[in-house]
Each structure stands twice: as structure tokens, then as C-alpha cells.
Enzyme design. Structure first.
Site, PDB file in Angstrom:
ATOM      1  N   GLY A 277       0.831  -1.190   0.000  1.00  0.00           N
ATOM      2  CA  GLY A 277       0.000   0.000   0.000  1.00  0.00           C
ATOM      3  C   GLY A 277       0.867   1.242   0.000  1.00  0.00           C
ATOM      4  O   GLY A 277       2.044   1.210   0.371  1.00  0.00           O
ATOM      5  N   CYS A 278       0.293   2.369  -0.434  1.00  0.00           N
ATOM      6  CA  CYS A 278       1.088   3.597  -0.511  1.00  0.00           C
ATOM      7  C   CYS A 278       1.480   4.102   0.875  1.00  0.00           C
ATOM      8  O   CYS A 278       2.632   4.487   1.102  1.00  0.00           O
ATOM      9  CB  CYS A 278       0.345   4.660  -1.306  1.00  0.00           C
ATOM     10  SG  CYS A 278      -1.310   5.058  -0.723  1.00  0.00           S
ATOM     11  N   TYR A 279       0.527   4.111   1.817  1.00  0.00           N
ATOM     12  CA  TYR A 279       0.879   4.535   3.175  1.00  0.00           C
ATOM     13  C   TYR A 279       1.937   3.625   3.798  1.00  0.00           C
ATOM     14  O   TYR A 279       2.914   4.115   4.391  1.00  0.00           O
ATOM     15  CB  TYR A 279      -0.361   4.572   4.060  1.00  0.00           C
ATOM     16  CG  TYR A 279      -1.261   5.770   3.878  1.00  0.00           C
ATOM     17  CD1 TYR A 279      -0.772   7.072   3.992  1.00  0.00           C
ATOM     18  CD2 TYR A 279      -2.618   5.612   3.623  1.00  0.00           C
ATOM     19  CE1 TYR A 279      -1.602   8.171   3.840  1.00  0.00           C
ATOM     20  CE2 TYR A 279      -3.465   6.706   3.473  1.00  0.00           C
ATOM     21  CZ  TYR A 279      -2.954   7.987   3.581  1.00  0.00           C
ATOM     22  OH  TYR A 279      -3.787   9.072   3.443  1.00  0.00           O
TER      23      TYR A 279
ATOM     24  N   GLU B   5       2.088  12.257  -0.946  1.00  0.00           N
ATOM     25  CA  GLU B   5       1.840  11.667   0.374  1.00  0.00           C
ATOM     26  C   GLU B   5       2.988  11.997   1.318  1.00  0.00           C
ATOM     27  O   GLU B   5       4.160  11.949   0.930  1.00  0.00           O
ATOM     28  CB  GLU B   5       1.717  10.149   0.219  1.00  0.00           C
ATOM     29  CG  GLU B   5       1.246   9.444   1.468  1.00  0.00           C
ATOM     30  CD  GLU B   5       0.861   8.012   1.136  1.00  0.00           C
ATOM     31  OE1 GLU B   5      -0.202   7.813   0.507  1.00  0.00           O
ATOM     32  OE2 GLU B   5       1.631   7.103   1.460  1.00  0.00           O
TER      33      GLU B   5
END
Length: 350
Positions: A162-164, A254
Site C-alpha cells: 500500500g502507498c501509506y 503523500e
């Protein structure tokens, strides 16, 4: 379906490993198609979509400049079925059956869903859905090249993080390896593209403009993924990070701000040296002297990290910035695909 790898230059376009991008009408799939289409070693063989079949990708995303037409998935078609690799950009639960079919045919797969990220089946089913192919969990390698480079090079199935988790794990990994993680708070912020194309189209402009909103408070699916990888790196077995994401009025980008109570006294010089040593020679991780912003890394495969020690509290403050669609998803997938075929992992990304 052939398994083709090597380090020789490809003189003929037909000799290049052929790549299918399934789910190419979404943000992640479309960017993956663009990166493969421009890659010096791979050949983009087909792009598929259920909702936009018959539409050229450059009509949906003119800036990607990919002229191929989106098709319905049909692996009986030669240009879809006779491929060497596939990037699957399907939702969780829907991805695993296609991944299983591709693996059965000898295709190397990078899955961008959550279906193969979590090693514990019960944790996956608690946060997502009943798993369609749990027998494949042991075959998958978590797709963070900075942590699993050699394993990625040997596997047939990579689970794209996942990106986070990508930003948080890279930002905290040196502390985890050193056994310094005590209590961890992660304050994360992302642009609206992190929710995906469909959700973004449903979100009205005025709900995000000039606004910052926390969401998934205490329940976000990426928290156990972050826990899993930090523990695997050497953090204590019972580590549970406090993770709260926030939605920003940005299209992409992000930032994670991590506040860490360390389990030992830490000086600024020691912590900075720890990070510099951990990421020395890493082509896509920059340890910088000031907290990064999302524009610093936009449309790159870079994770930019700054680390400091708060002299008043003794906490370590670690900041990490990525582009959620690039290092957080699609360009990181290409980094892994390079490794799976024995290419330099930077090819097509610098």
C-alpha cells in the site's frame, strides 16, 4: 506462456518480455501502462478494463500518451494470454483469481491489490474479504525492493505494498532494524488520488477543497500491514502503531510524520548516521537535511526522508514523502518487475 529473462540488450521489439496490465483504466493501472510502454526493456502487450473497453487509454488519460485500446480481459487471446508478466490493478478480492490463473500459466505477476500483502490469513479476512486463494500467500513476496530485493528477484508473485505502508515502513525501517521502536504514532496525509479513480469521481470538489479530513481513524486497513513489516524488521512482537491518515486537497502526493518514543537514548548524530548507513547506495531513497514536501518527489520513484530528535521530549521525529501513485504504487511495481527479470532496478525510472 513463456518465462523470459536476461541482461542482454533486445535488438528486436519482439524479443522484449511482454507485459499485460489488467485494470489499466484506474489511476495505478494507467500509470503502470505508461511506464511499461516507455520502458527500454519491456513491451506493453495489452491493457484491459471492464468499464472502459473499446476506449484508447490516451482518451482517458491524454498526459500518459499511451495509444493502445482498452479491451475486455480474455486470456485466450494471444496478445493477452501469451505474455511473460502481468501487473494486476484490480480491487482486493477480485485480484486473487486472476493472479492464480496467470501464475498457473507461468506468468510473473505483480499484484497491486491487498490480496497478498498480509501473511496472516485471519488478519486479511478481518480487514478485507474472504480470501479466494489463500494457498498463494506463502508464495508471495512483499514488494518493497529496499527490504526484499533478493527475494523479489527470485519470485513469481510480488505483492505491491500500500502507498501509506511504503512511506511509513521506509521512514521507520532503520529504527525497527536497530530495535529502537517503542511507541509509534504515524500522522499520514495523502492526495485524493489515493482513493482510486472511482472514489475520486464520486467525491465532490467542495468536500475536499480548502479542507483537511482524518479518515479510517483506528480502523484503517494499512495499520496491520505496517505492523507486520516493522515486526519482521526487528521491532518488538507486540508492536501496534497508531496510524491516522488525512485527506488533503491535492491530486497526488503523500507525507508521513512519525513520532517515535525510542527504547534507548538517541542523539541526533547517531540517528542521522543510522539512516544514512541504512540507505547508502539506495537509488530511490534520499535522506535529506530538512523535512520533505510532496512536491519534492512528485512523479518520481523517490522516497525522501528526514529524521531529527526533539531535544525537549527525546522523541525521534521522522518524515517521509512519496508520490502515492509512483513510489506508492506503479513505479515501485516497475522497480520490482525490473528485478524479477534480472534488469537494473532503475531502468525506465530515472
Amino acid at each position: 506462456m513463456a518465462d523470459q529473462a536476461g541482461n542482454d540488450e533486445f535488438d528486436d521489439d519482439l524479443e522484449r518480455p511482454r507485459v499485460l496490465v489488467a485494470g489499466a483504466s484506474g489511476f495505478a493501472g494507467a500509470l503502470a501502462a505508461r511506464l511499461i510502454d516507455r520502458h527500454p526493456r519491456f513491451r506493453l502487450s495489452a491493457i484491459t478494463s471492464r468499464s472502459d473497453a473499446g476506449t484508447p487509454l490516451n482518451a482517458l488519460y491524454p498526459h500518459h500518451r499511451v495509444p493502445l485500446v482498452l479491451e475486455e480481459l480474455n486470456l485466450d487471446l494471444e496478445h493477452q494470454g501469451e505474455v511473460d508478466a502481468a501487473i494486476v490493478a484490480y480491487p482486493h478480492g477480485a485480484s486473487a483469481p486472476l493472479v492464480a490463473e496467470l501464475l498457473e500459466g507461468g506468468v510473473k505477476v505483480i499484484d497491486l491489490s491487498a490480496d497478498f500483502r498480509l501473511r496472516d490469513l485471519s488478519v486479511y479476512e478481518e480487514y478485507y474479504v474472504r480470501h479466494p486463494h489463500p494457498e498463494l500467500l506463502e508464495e508471495s513476496v512483499y514488494g518493497l525492493p529496499e527490504l526484499y530485493r533478493s527475494a523479489i528477484a527470485e519470485t513469481m508473485l510480488v505483492a505491491g505494498p500500500g502507498c501509506y505502508p511504503t512511506a511509513a515502513i521506509l521512514t521507520l525501517a532503520p529504527l525497527a532494524r536497530a530495535g529502537l521502536l517503542g511507541d509509534v504514532i504515524i500522522d499520514a496525509k495523502s492526495g485524493v488520488s489515493g482513493a482510486g479513480r472511482a472514489a475520486t469521481q464520486r467525491t465532490h470538489f467542495v468536500t475536499v477543497d480548502e479542507n483537511v479530513t482524518p479518515y479510517g481513524v483506528g480502523t484503517h486497513r494499512h495499520a496491520p500491514e505496517i505492523d507486520q513489516e516493522l515486526v519482521a524488521l526487528g521491532a518488538r512482537e507486540d508492536l501496534k502503531v497508531t496510524f491516522t491518515p488525512h485527506l488533503l486537497p491535492l491530486d497526488q502526493g503523500e507525507l508521513v510524520s512519525c513520532y517515535v518514543t525510542v527504547s534507548d537514548d538517541a542523539s541526533v548524530d547517531d540517528v542521522v548516521e543510522l539512516y544514512e548507513n541504512a540507505y547508502a547506495g539506495e537509488p530511490f531513497v534520499d535522506v535529506v537535511t530538512r523535512p520533505p514536501g510532496v512536491r519534492d518527489v512528485r512523479e518520481t520513484n523517490i522516497c525522501s526522508i528526514n529524521v531529527q530528535v526533539d531535544p525537549r521530549t527525546g522523541k525521534v521525529l521522522a518524515f517521509g514523502a512519496i508520490d502515492n501513485l509512483w513510489k506508492g504504487t506503479s513505479s515501485q511495481a516497475l522497480q520490482s518487475l525490473n528485478l524479477m527479470f534480472g534488469f537494473d532496478e532503475t531502468e525506465g525510472l530515472l
